[in-house]
Design an enzyme around this catalytic site. Structure first.
Site, PDB file in Angstrom:
ATOM      1  N   GLY A  93      -5.136   7.875   5.253  1.00 11.41           N
ATOM      2  CA  GLY A  93      -4.176   9.125   5.721  1.00 11.41           C
ATOM      3  C   GLY A  93      -3.046   9.388   4.819  1.00 11.41           C
ATOM      4  O   GLY A  93      -2.623  10.462   4.753  1.00 11.41           O
ATOM      5  N   SER A 148       7.133   9.786  12.021  1.00 13.33           N
ATOM      6  CA  SER A 148       5.870   9.300  10.965  1.00 13.33           C
ATOM      7  C   SER A 148       6.317   9.497   9.484  1.00 13.33           C
ATOM      8  O   SER A 148       7.059  10.522   9.218  1.00 13.33           O
ATOM      9  CB  SER A 148       4.963  10.375  11.142  1.00 13.33           C
ATOM     10  OG  SER A 148       4.125  10.388   9.953  1.00 13.33           O
ATOM     11  N   ASP A 189       1.684  -1.046  12.290  1.00 13.16           N
ATOM     12  CA  ASP A 189       0.223  -1.538  11.583  1.00 13.16           C
ATOM     13  C   ASP A 189       0.030  -2.906  11.942  1.00 13.16           C
ATOM     14  O   ASP A 189      -0.850  -3.233  11.619  1.00 13.16           O
ATOM     15  CB  ASP A 189       0.411  -1.202  10.264  1.00 13.16           C
ATOM     16  CG  ASP A 189       0.540  -0.007   9.716  1.00 13.16           C
ATOM     17  OD1 ASP A 189       0.190   1.110  10.374  1.00 13.16           O
ATOM     18  OD2 ASP A 189       0.797   0.404   8.291  1.00 13.16           O
ATOM     19  N   LYS A 208       0.709  -1.176  -0.148  1.00  7.69           N
ATOM     20  CA  LYS A 208       0.090  -0.069  -0.037  1.00  7.69           C
ATOM     21  C   LYS A 208       0.865   1.311   0.014  1.00  7.69           C
ATOM     22  O   LYS A 208       0.748   2.096  -0.813  1.00  7.69           O
ATOM     23  CB  LYS A 208      -0.882  -0.008   1.140  1.00  7.69           C
ATOM     24  CG  LYS A 208      -1.988   1.125   1.110  1.00  7.69           C
ATOM     25  CD  LYS A 208      -3.115   0.672   2.016  1.00  7.69           C
ATOM     26  CE  LYS A 208      -3.093   0.948   3.570  1.00  7.69           C
ATOM     27  NZ  LYS A 208      -2.842   2.299   4.061  1.00  7.69           N
ATOM     28  N   ARG A 236      -8.582  12.456  12.229  1.00 13.02           N
ATOM     29  CA  ARG A 236      -7.116  12.252  12.105  1.00 13.02           C
ATOM     30  C   ARG A 236      -6.370  13.533  12.242  1.00 13.02           C
ATOM     31  O   ARG A 236      -6.535  14.498  11.615  1.00 13.02           O
ATOM     32  CB  ARG A 236      -6.728  11.160  11.416  1.00 13.02           C
ATOM     33  CG  ARG A 236      -7.486   9.686  11.579  1.00 13.02           C
ATOM     34  CD  ARG A 236      -6.927   8.795  10.718  1.00 13.02           C
ATOM     35  NE  ARG A 236      -5.469   8.526  10.749  1.00 13.02           N
ATOM     36  CZ  ARG A 236      -4.869   7.672  10.063  1.00 13.02           C
ATOM     37  NH1 ARG A 236      -5.518   6.988   8.943  1.00 13.02           N
ATOM     38  NH2 ARG A 236      -3.698   7.194  10.116  1.00 13.02           N
ATOM     39  N   GLN A 259       4.449   9.361   7.053  1.00 11.62           N
ATOM     40  CA  GLN A 259       3.849  10.558   6.168  1.00 11.62           C
ATOM     41  C   GLN A 259       4.163  11.816   6.426  1.00 11.62           C
ATOM     42  O   GLN A 259       4.221  12.664   5.463  1.00 11.62           O
ATOM     43  CB  GLN A 259       2.244  10.218   6.615  1.00 11.62           C
ATOM     44  CG  GLN A 259       1.850   8.658   6.428  1.00 11.62           C
ATOM     45  CD  GLN A 259       0.533   8.575   6.954  1.00 11.62           C
ATOM     46  OE1 GLN A 259      -0.167   9.349   7.714  1.00 11.62           O
ATOM     47  NE2 GLN A 259      -0.166   7.525   6.372  1.00 11.62           N
ATOM     48  N   ARG A 298      -7.471  -3.067   9.684  1.00 11.15           N
ATOM     49  CA  ARG A 298      -6.714  -3.903  10.243  1.00 11.15           C
ATOM     50  C   ARG A 298      -7.508  -4.823  11.589  1.00 11.15           C
ATOM     51  O   ARG A 298      -6.813  -5.778  11.933  1.00 11.15           O
ATOM     52  CB  ARG A 298      -5.369  -3.266  10.438  1.00 11.15           C
ATOM     53  CG  ARG A 298      -4.748  -2.828   9.677  1.00 11.15           C
ATOM     54  CD  ARG A 298      -3.125  -2.656   9.595  1.00 11.15           C
ATOM     55  NE  ARG A 298      -2.572  -1.723   8.443  1.00 11.15           N
ATOM     56  CZ  ARG A 298      -2.267  -1.892   7.251  1.00 11.15           C
ATOM     57  NH1 ARG A 298      -2.487  -3.418   6.987  1.00 11.15           N
ATOM     58  NH2 ARG A 298      -1.876  -1.032   6.385  1.00 11.15           N
TER      59      ARG A 298
HETATM   60  C1  S3P Z   1       2.207   5.050   6.039  1.00 14.91           C
HETATM   61  C2  S3P Z   1       2.975   5.212   7.199  1.00 14.91           C
HETATM   62  C3  S3P Z   1       2.622   4.933   8.645  1.00 14.91           C
HETATM   63  C4  S3P Z   1       1.364   3.630   8.700  1.00 14.91           C
HETATM   64  C5  S3P Z   1       0.419   3.878   7.635  1.00 14.91           C
HETATM   65  C6  S3P Z   1       1.188   4.288   6.278  1.00 14.91           C
HETATM   66  C7  S3P Z   1       2.936   5.630   4.782  1.00 14.91           C
HETATM   67  O1  S3P Z   1       2.089   5.948   9.400  1.00 14.91           O
HETATM   68  O2  S3P Z   1       0.901   3.510   9.805  1.00 14.91           O
HETATM   69  O3  S3P Z   1      -0.199   3.004   7.349  1.00 14.91           O
HETATM   70  O4  S3P Z   1       2.718   5.046   3.780  1.00 14.91           O
HETATM   71  O5  S3P Z   1       3.433   6.429   4.804  1.00 14.91           O
HETATM   72  P1  S3P Z   1       3.059   7.109  10.112  1.00 14.91           P
HETATM   73  O6  S3P Z   1       3.020   8.249   9.187  1.00 14.91           O
HETATM   74  O7  S3P Z   1       2.732   7.301  11.438  1.00 14.91           O
HETATM   75  O8  S3P Z   1       4.488   6.804   9.863  1.00 14.91           O
END
Ligand code: S3P
Length: 439
Positions: free
Chosen positions: A100, A172, A323, A22, A128, A174, A396
């Site tokens: 997210g 993070s 996750d 993903k 969120r 993201q 999940r």
């Molecule tokens: C993700 C980062 C993770 C993860 C999410 C996907 C990504 O979150 O939990 O399911 O693709 O960058 P964080 O931003 O908290 O690391």
């Protein structure tokens, strides 16, 4: 929609190839859209979250053609907007659904382009936290209109950006990715430093698009020099270890199981759950194979029936398995002794408050469990009670409860089963095939 998971009548056996990763799928689609050419992406995860990202780049002006290849996978041709930049119709809003990653990476991508774009999301995503992204992006010069608590729906007012040096308060991927993407439009070097290593797919994939990413592993810093343009490339997305985790975890707790997962991403920032299963005593074999670009890949083999024992999962390894905590908590309840997860407070702001939901679900299954702000303790071994659990719209959780159902004393019914469409729509088929001996 509800799903009744019957207790397994025998072991899980056979070989399976899980759908595309993903996190890598999102990035491959977004980065392709930023190029001034055409990119072929194979093995993209076919799920609701990816439909959000694909819909978003199409709405922002990228050309997108989608073909279904095998079950659960898409081949996607993306023709990027290049120098024109992303452009939405006036008053158009972009629906990020439950995703997210779509919302946060888009905020970074849009911050450096003149224009106003509104992002919306479903009820879960609209709760969120987004300030973790808008705060550094605002320091770079972007402006945002959001609700009082800084959540979606939100309008990004993009424009010229300044490069920054940013110490992230939380680990993070993201946030890190959003700041790096904004850094591509800023003048000068944008550096991000994280308190613990989060997944590094952005750092690994940007160079394939012709953008150098500097990295200092010791200080957990990475940087890009802007302005930078992305060049088109082709990407093959490997299987998602986070999806594989449910099948691997199921095989670990159903005696006699022998499961092989092929063509799966083995990025070290993603496979903390395998280390934990190994420490618990599970019979897991990681066989590295041919890398997919800069992403290590290979095969996993797992044999069930080993006696498992509870372990300590430290805060420093939390980002590499965050996750997988719902699944690991189910496995922990089958292990002798106590498993303690530390530094998992981020679970409170995932697709649901996963920390509270895990504690509640395990309690309903008959498990002794305790939780605090950022920790969770699970006692085992337990014989799960058949019961009804709500996914709370969280993919999940839905899959973790199905895994528990395999070893319960009666069916475990999961309300809101359709949540699995977010990351692994073919989960029930893949699990069913393994329960049928891989046929
Ligand atoms: C993700 C980062 C993770 C993860 C999410 C996907 C990504 O979150 O939990 O399911 O693709 O960058 P964080 O931003 O908290 O690391």
């Amino acid at each position: 929609m509800r799903h009744s998971q019957q207790p397994a009548q025998g072991p899980l056996t056979g070989s399976v190839r899980v759908p595309g990763d993903k996190s890598i799928s999102h990035r491959a689609v977004l980065f392709s859209a930023m190029t001034a050419g055409t990119c072929e992406i194979t093995g993209v995860l076919d799920s609701a979250d990816l439909r959000s990202t694909i819909g978003a780049v199409a709405a922002l002006g990228a050309g997108v053609e989608i073909r279904r290849s095998r079950a659960g996978a898409l081949d996607v041709t993306v023709t990027g907007w290049g120098q024109l930049g992303p452009k939405a119709d006036d008053d158009a809003s972009i629906d990020c659904g439950n995703s997210g990653t779509t919302a946060r990476l888009l905020l970074g991508l849009l911050a450096g382009h003149p224009g106003d774009v509104t992002l919306t999301g479903d009820a879960s995503l609209s709760k969120r936290p987004m300030r973790r992204v808008t705060e550094p992006l605002a320091r770079m010069g972007a402006a945002f209109d959001a609700s009082d608590n800084g959540t979606l729906p939100m309008t990004v007012h993009g424009g010229a950006l300044r490069a920054i040096d940013y110490d992230m308060p939380i680990a993070s991927a993201q946030v890190k990715s959003a700041v790096l993407l904004a850094g591509l439009s800023a003048q000068g070097r944008t550096t991000v430093r994280e308190p613990a290593a989060s997944r590094d797919h952005t750092e690994r994939l940007l160079p394939a698009f012709g953008v150098d990413v500097g990295r200092d592993i010791e200080t957990r810093a990475c940087w890009v020099d802007g302005p930078a343009r992305l060049s088109p490339t082709d990407v093959a997305v490997p299987g998602d270890p986070s999806s594989a985790a449910f099948l691997v975890g199921a095989a670990a707790i159903v005696p006699g199981s022998e499961v092989r997962v092929t063509d799966v991403a083995l990025n070290p920032t993603r496979i903390g759950f395998l280390r934990v299963l190994e420490r618990m005593g599970a019979d897991v074999l990681i066989r590295p194979g041919r890398a997919s670009g800069a992403e290590p890949c290979g095969e996993l083999s797992i044999r069930g029936g080993r006696l498992l024992t509870g372990v300590l999962v430290c805060a420093s390894e939390a980002p590499s398995l965050i996750d997988e905590v719902p699944l690991l908590a189910v496995v922990a309840a089958m292990a002798a002794g106590t498993t303690r997860f530390e530094g998992v407070g981020e679970l409170r702001v995932k697709e649901s408050d996963r920390l509270a939901a895990i504690a509640q679900g395990l309690t309903a299954l008959g498990v002794n469990v305790r939780s605090g702000d950022d920790w969770l303790e699970v006692d085992g071994p337990t014989v799960f009670r058949g019961t009804t659990l709500d996914s709370l719209g969280d993919h999940r959780l839905a899959m973790a409860w199905a895994v528990a159902g395999l070893v319960a004393d009666g069916p475990v019914t999961i309300e809101g089963w359709d949540a699995i469409d977010v990351s692994y729509p073919t989960f029930a088929e893949d699990l069913g095939r393994l329960l049928d001996g891989g046929r």
